[in-house]
Design an enzyme around this catalytic site. Structure first.
Site: not given
Ligand SMILES: Cc1cn([C@H]2C[C@H](O)[C@@H](COP(=O)(O)OP(=O)(O)O[C@H]3O[C@H](C)C(=O)[C@H](O)[C@H]3O)O2)c(=O)[nH]c1=O
Length: 182
Positions: A23, A28, A47-49, A62, A72, A119, A132, A143, A168
């Site tokens: 299939r 995981e 938080q997920d990005n 960053h 992260k 990162h 991430y 930041e 930036k």
């Protein structure tokens, strides 16, 4: 899930166990249990990005300063990037050193980048989708950006030509001038 500490041991490379069949595949993509077994940590990931980049786009380097420093856990779900973590903890024996790994939808590798690291990544495929988890919410006031090509860090980006940077990121500071971690 296999885990390997990199040359900077706080940075951990995860390789999930992939179950393939006629299939497709299953794996995981995150397990708090496996993460804790590998790192000894049980962070929240509030938080997920998700970002999408075209070939040659470089995002970074960053980080967020305390009290909103972010760990992260990063991976790629389409395409390929070269992902880099730079130790910016002044007291660390590996201060100013970097580690880098190829992350791709094919290898399904993930990188844990703890707070105290800058990162970034460069996109090596036509497009790449980068997702991430972060251990703290976005806090733009905290930041900061370090120049991707700071000669003091000397990252060997596997990319010919000039990367494409946000306004930036074009203003990234040299490590010697950046606000870093104690
Ligand atoms: C990071 C972030 C951004 N934004 C907004 C702010 C801007 O209007 C827009 C694009 O942000 P930026 O250009 O900072 O996105 P990236 O260049 O991908 O930044 C990220 O790239 C490198 C690889 C990282 O490690 C960080 O997670 C993060 O700095 O999204 C949000 O609303 N929430 C967020 O958490």
């Amino acid at each position: 899930m296999q885990a390997k500490r990199l040359a900077i041991p706080e940075v951990v490379l995860f390789t999930p166990k992939v179950f393939g069949d006629d299939r497709g595949f299953f794996f995981e993509s995150y397990s708090a249990r496996a993460f804790q077994e590998a790192t000894g940590l049980q962070p929240d990931f509030p938080q997920d990005n998700h970002s999408r980049s075209t070939r040659g786009v470089l995002r970074g380097l960053h980080y967020q300063l305390p009290p909103h420093a972010q760990g992260k856990l990063v991976r790629v779900v389409q395409g390929t990037v070269f992902d880099v973590a730079v130790d910016i903890r002044k007291s660390s024996p590996t201060f100013g050193q970097w580690v880098g790994e190829i992350l791709s939808a094919d290898n399904k590798h993930q990188l844990w980048i703890p707070p105290g690291f800058a990162h970034g990544f460069i996109t090596l495929s036509e497009t790449a989708e980068f997702i991430y988890k972060t251990t703290a919410f976005y806090a733009p006031e905290c930041e900061r950006c370090i120049a991707w090509n700071d000669p003091e860090i000397g990252i060997e980006w596997p990319f010919e030509g000039t990367p494409s940077l946000s306004g930036k990121d074009q203003l990234g500071k040299a490590l010697s001038e950046a606000e870093v971690f104690p």
